[in-house]
Design a protein around this motif. Structure first.
Motif, mmCIF file in Angstrom:
data_model
loop_
_atom_site.group_PDB
_atom_site.id
_atom_site.type_symbol
_atom_site.label_atom_id
_atom_site.label_comp_id
_atom_site.label_asym_id
_atom_site.label_seq_id
_atom_site.Cartn_x
_atom_site.Cartn_y
_atom_site.Cartn_z
ATOM 1 N N ASP A 52 43.242 45.124 35.807
ATOM 2 C CA ASP A 52 42.479 44.178 36.621
ATOM 3 C C ASP A 52 41.654 44.835 37.718
ATOM 4 O OD1 ASP A 52 43.565 42.091 35.141
ATOM 5 O OD2 ASP A 52 45.287 41.903 36.486
ATOM 6 N N GLY A 53 41.982 46.063 38.097
ATOM 7 C CA GLY A 53 41.236 46.761 39.140
ATOM 8 C C GLY A 53 41.446 46.209 40.532
ATOM 9 N N ILE A 54 42.553 45.492 40.759
ATOM 10 C CA ILE A 54 42.827 44.892 42.064
ATOM 11 C C ILE A 54 44.213 45.327 42.524
ATOM 12 C CG2 ILE A 54 43.160 42.728 43.321
ATOM 13 C CD1 ILE A 54 41.324 41.404 41.246
ATOM 14 N N ILE A 68 39.462 46.699 45.449
ATOM 15 C CA ILE A 68 38.838 46.189 44.237
ATOM 16 C C ILE A 68 38.053 47.323 43.597
ATOM 17 C CG2 ILE A 68 37.246 44.496 43.260
ATOM 18 C CD1 ILE A 68 37.786 42.754 45.713
ATOM 19 N N ASN A 69 38.345 47.608 42.347
ATOM 20 C CA ASN A 69 37.648 48.641 41.597
ATOM 21 C C ASN A 69 36.987 48.020 40.382
ATOM 22 O OD1 ASN A 69 40.363 49.878 42.693
ATOM 23 N ND2 ASN A 69 38.841 51.490 42.666
ATOM 24 N N PRO A 70 35.779 48.508 40.016
ATOM 25 C CA PRO A 70 35.183 48.006 38.772
ATOM 26 C C PRO A 70 36.049 48.410 37.589
ATOM 27 C CG PRO A 70 33.884 49.816 39.670
ATOM 28 C CD PRO A 70 34.978 49.532 40.646
ATOM 29 N N THR A 71 36.006 47.620 36.545
ATOM 30 C CA THR A 71 36.820 47.936 35.365
ATOM 31 C C THR A 71 35.936 48.466 34.250
ATOM 32 O OG1 THR A 71 36.643 45.652 34.610
ATOM 33 C CG2 THR A 71 38.583 46.212 35.904
ATOM 34 N N GLY A 72 36.451 49.448 33.545
ATOM 35 C CA GLY A 72 35.720 50.026 32.415
ATOM 36 C C GLY A 72 34.410 50.638 32.851
ATOM 37 N N MET A 73 33.368 50.400 32.058
ATOM 38 C CA MET A 73 32.052 50.982 32.340
ATOM 39 C C MET A 73 31.195 50.093 33.236
ATOM 40 S SD MET A 73 30.264 50.455 28.669
ATOM 41 C CE MET A 73 29.191 49.055 28.489
ATOM 42 N N PHE A 74 31.751 48.987 33.705
ATOM 43 C CA PHE A 74 30.988 48.033 34.494
ATOM 44 C C PHE A 74 30.991 48.387 35.980
ATOM 45 C CE2 PHE A 74 32.550 45.894 30.713
ATOM 46 C CZ PHE A 74 31.357 45.505 30.150
#
Length: 112
Positions: free
Chosen positions: A9-11, A21-27
């Motif tokens: 989830d990147g949270i 909060i982190n972006p997930t994957g290549m987004f």
């Protein structure tokens, strides 16, 4: 499912960082804002390194950066590459101003 997974989830929340909060994957999107639940596209987003340009961006529905904050402190309005402390691409309107101009000339108001 009410639990969050930092990797998926990147949270996360940590005492040192607070809400992280982190972006997930290549987004690059961190947060998306929608007027209606039924919408497929966001009205606004907050991205990090939008279009591979360093900094934090607030983007409109057309995915265009309308506000960019760079790590060096420069802030851009309608530009992803602010070159000055406050760099505005467009017309700047204000009711008043305070400051000095040390030397040189300033052209009069120009209307388009």
């Amino acid at each position: 499912d009410s639990s969050m997974n930092v990797i998926d989830d990147g949270i996360s929340i940590k005492p040192k960082d607070g809400l992280r909060i982190n972006p997930t994957g290549m987004f690059t999107k961190l947060i998306s804002f929608f007027k209606k639940k039924s919408q497929k596209e966001a009205d606004f987003t907050i991205d990090i390194n939008h279009n591979n340009k360093d900094g934090l961006s607030i983007n409109n529905a057309e995915d265009r950066s309308i506000l960019k904050i760079k790590g060096n402190g420069n802030i851009g309005v309608n530009t992803e590459e602010p070159k000055y402390n406050l760099h505005v691409e467009g017309i700047l309107g204000m009711n008043s101003r305070v400051g000095t101009f040390e030397n040189g000339e300033v052209s009069a108001n120009v209307r388009q």
